[in-house]
Enzyme design. Sequence first.
Site, PDB file in Angstrom:
ATOM      1  N   TYR A 254     -27.034   5.047 -70.344  1.00  0.00           N
ATOM      2  CA  TYR A 254     -26.702   4.988 -68.911  1.00  0.00           C
ATOM      3  C   TYR A 254     -25.513   5.891 -68.596  1.00  0.00           C
ATOM      4  O   TYR A 254     -24.425   5.732 -69.138  1.00  0.00           O
ATOM      5  CB  TYR A 254     -26.363   3.555 -68.520  1.00  0.00           C
ATOM      6  CG  TYR A 254     -26.476   3.276 -67.043  1.00  0.00           C
ATOM      7  CD1 TYR A 254     -27.638   2.749 -66.508  1.00  0.00           C
ATOM      8  CD2 TYR A 254     -25.424   3.537 -66.180  1.00  0.00           C
ATOM      9  CE1 TYR A 254     -27.756   2.484 -65.157  1.00  0.00           C
ATOM     10  CE2 TYR A 254     -25.530   3.277 -64.827  1.00  0.00           C
ATOM     11  CZ  TYR A 254     -26.705   2.748 -64.321  1.00  0.00           C
ATOM     12  OH  TYR A 254     -26.803   2.491 -62.975  1.00  0.00           O
TER      13      TYR A 254
ATOM     14  N   TYR B  35     -31.261   9.733 -60.435  1.00  0.00           N
ATOM     15  CA  TYR B  35     -30.617   8.445 -60.665  1.00  0.00           C
ATOM     16  C   TYR B  35     -31.399   7.339 -59.978  1.00  0.00           C
ATOM     17  O   TYR B  35     -31.278   7.159 -58.778  1.00  0.00           O
ATOM     18  CB  TYR B  35     -29.191   8.524 -60.118  1.00  0.00           C
ATOM     19  CG  TYR B  35     -28.358   7.284 -60.233  1.00  0.00           C
ATOM     20  CD1 TYR B  35     -28.373   6.524 -61.381  1.00  0.00           C
ATOM     21  CD2 TYR B  35     -27.530   6.897 -59.193  1.00  0.00           C
ATOM     22  CE1 TYR B  35     -27.578   5.394 -61.482  1.00  0.00           C
ATOM     23  CE2 TYR B  35     -26.725   5.769 -59.298  1.00  0.00           C
ATOM     24  CZ  TYR B  35     -26.758   5.030 -60.433  1.00  0.00           C
ATOM     25  OH  TYR B  35     -25.969   3.917 -60.532  1.00  0.00           O
TER      26      TYR B  35
END
Lengths: 145, 388
Positions: B287, B337
């Site tokens: 992440y 994203y």
Amino acid sequence: MSAPPRPRPWPDRDSAPWWEAVRRHELLLQRCGHCGTPRFPPRAVCNRCRSRESGWVPAMGTGRVYSWIVNHHAFMPAMAAEVPFAVLMVRLDDADDLFMYGNLVAAGVADLVPGLPVEAVFADVLGDDGEGFTLVQWRPRRRTP
Amino acid sequence: MGSGHLRDRAAIAGVGYTPFSANSGVSTLTLAVDAILAALDDAGLTVGDVDALATHRVGDSTPPWVVAPALGVPEVTWYLDQFGGGSVSHSVVGQAAMAVAAGIATTVVCYRAVNARSEFRMGGTGRGPAPVFDVQYQAPYGLLAPSQQFAMYARAHMIAYGTTHEQFGHIAVNQRANAAKNDRALKREPITLDDYLASRWIAEPLRLLDCCLETDGACAVVVTSVERARHLPRPPVLISGAVWGGGDSFLSGTGTDFTVSEAARVAPRLYAMAGAGPADIDVAEIYDCFSYSVLVQLEDYGFCPKGEGGPYVASGATALGGTLPVNTHGGFLSEGYVHGLNHVAEAVSQLRGTAGDRQVPGAEVALSTAQPGYVLAGTSALILRADR
């Protein structure tokens, strides 16, 4: 020219007394009535012993800069005129696991170093709802004990 | 409870995406429907096979109980509508695996659909802050955006370990090089370390090129039993480890060292469940809302000692061809994203061996992780394995 309005905090039922004290220029911490652990932010139940007994005690009002940012991007329209500005994360001298945020006052970003001793000051500001409120800010400590 | 109980009980049978863009021009409902239909098609399944849906959101997307009837799902036997952003992204897949293992659902579509650029920017325009109790102690100081939060911890890491701006830059440069090999990526023009160092400050010590691309788009994955997945067209990708949890946040009154993320807390459980360790991981999709998030997790998932994440990324270890290729799709910094599921989907492509020019040769075990717990306490992660 007066400072532009600030985003105002939205106290919850646990934190309202803390914000009211800040409004009176008093910096308080909760202290568990059973095990004595100081805590911040305010909550009704101690996360060490689950006691619901607590009292308000004066914080030392001092701490050291754990980290900081220098904010350049105008994320908040209300604070666009203030960029670049510093936001500090301050470890309170009261306990290693107590942190508060705040802006740096009475000094410049170039004065910031890790562990800088700071002390709390109170700033009466205008909120974005037109009402005044008070913030805890931090300035370099004048005399290091 | 044996930590191995969930190991290899469920599999990912399909992945689907919408295009990523700065303005989708459609609702998050449409994005969700499109990504789910693409994932079902990839899996060789239809809407009639779906009996469960799972997502997460922070007031910025369309919930399962709206998406299911919009798709025409015949009957929903389980759904998950979890509050949270990136820290819970991988827990959605983990909970889907749990529902399959428990026999509550047979075919779960996990999705995340956001117009994170054109409608609901995390940076503070278009919506209010998430209703969490921390905000009252931060917003009045001009501290609200995730980039600011991560900058605070990036600085703490620099103070504690001497981590440098250039080391953060290596992460951004590496991921852009990977994105150049990914048709789906929003940013494919290579960048240099000088480009990185010339990019403007957002919240010092983080620059523009440390930040993810706020993106409109959706991604979906189909979770089903391993036995069923073996009878579907695509090679199954086994969910060998799934973990979520945490404990401290910066205002919990329990943490003292924020150079260690919640990933350090969950990693031992994750590895134990999967029966694997850091040395077994062939590729990691980590992440990367901000570059620092990658650096701290490389340490906290055990790929290098604490404090050595900077030298580790600067060594080239995380590049394609390195010992641990990281964010082979370009990540949030360069692909786009959508809060984590595109990391899971990329791991699936790598384990299927279908990642094209960016394929890690022979990849059999992948780690994919969520936001490591700095904005809301807690994190989540998966270890995925090829069914070979």
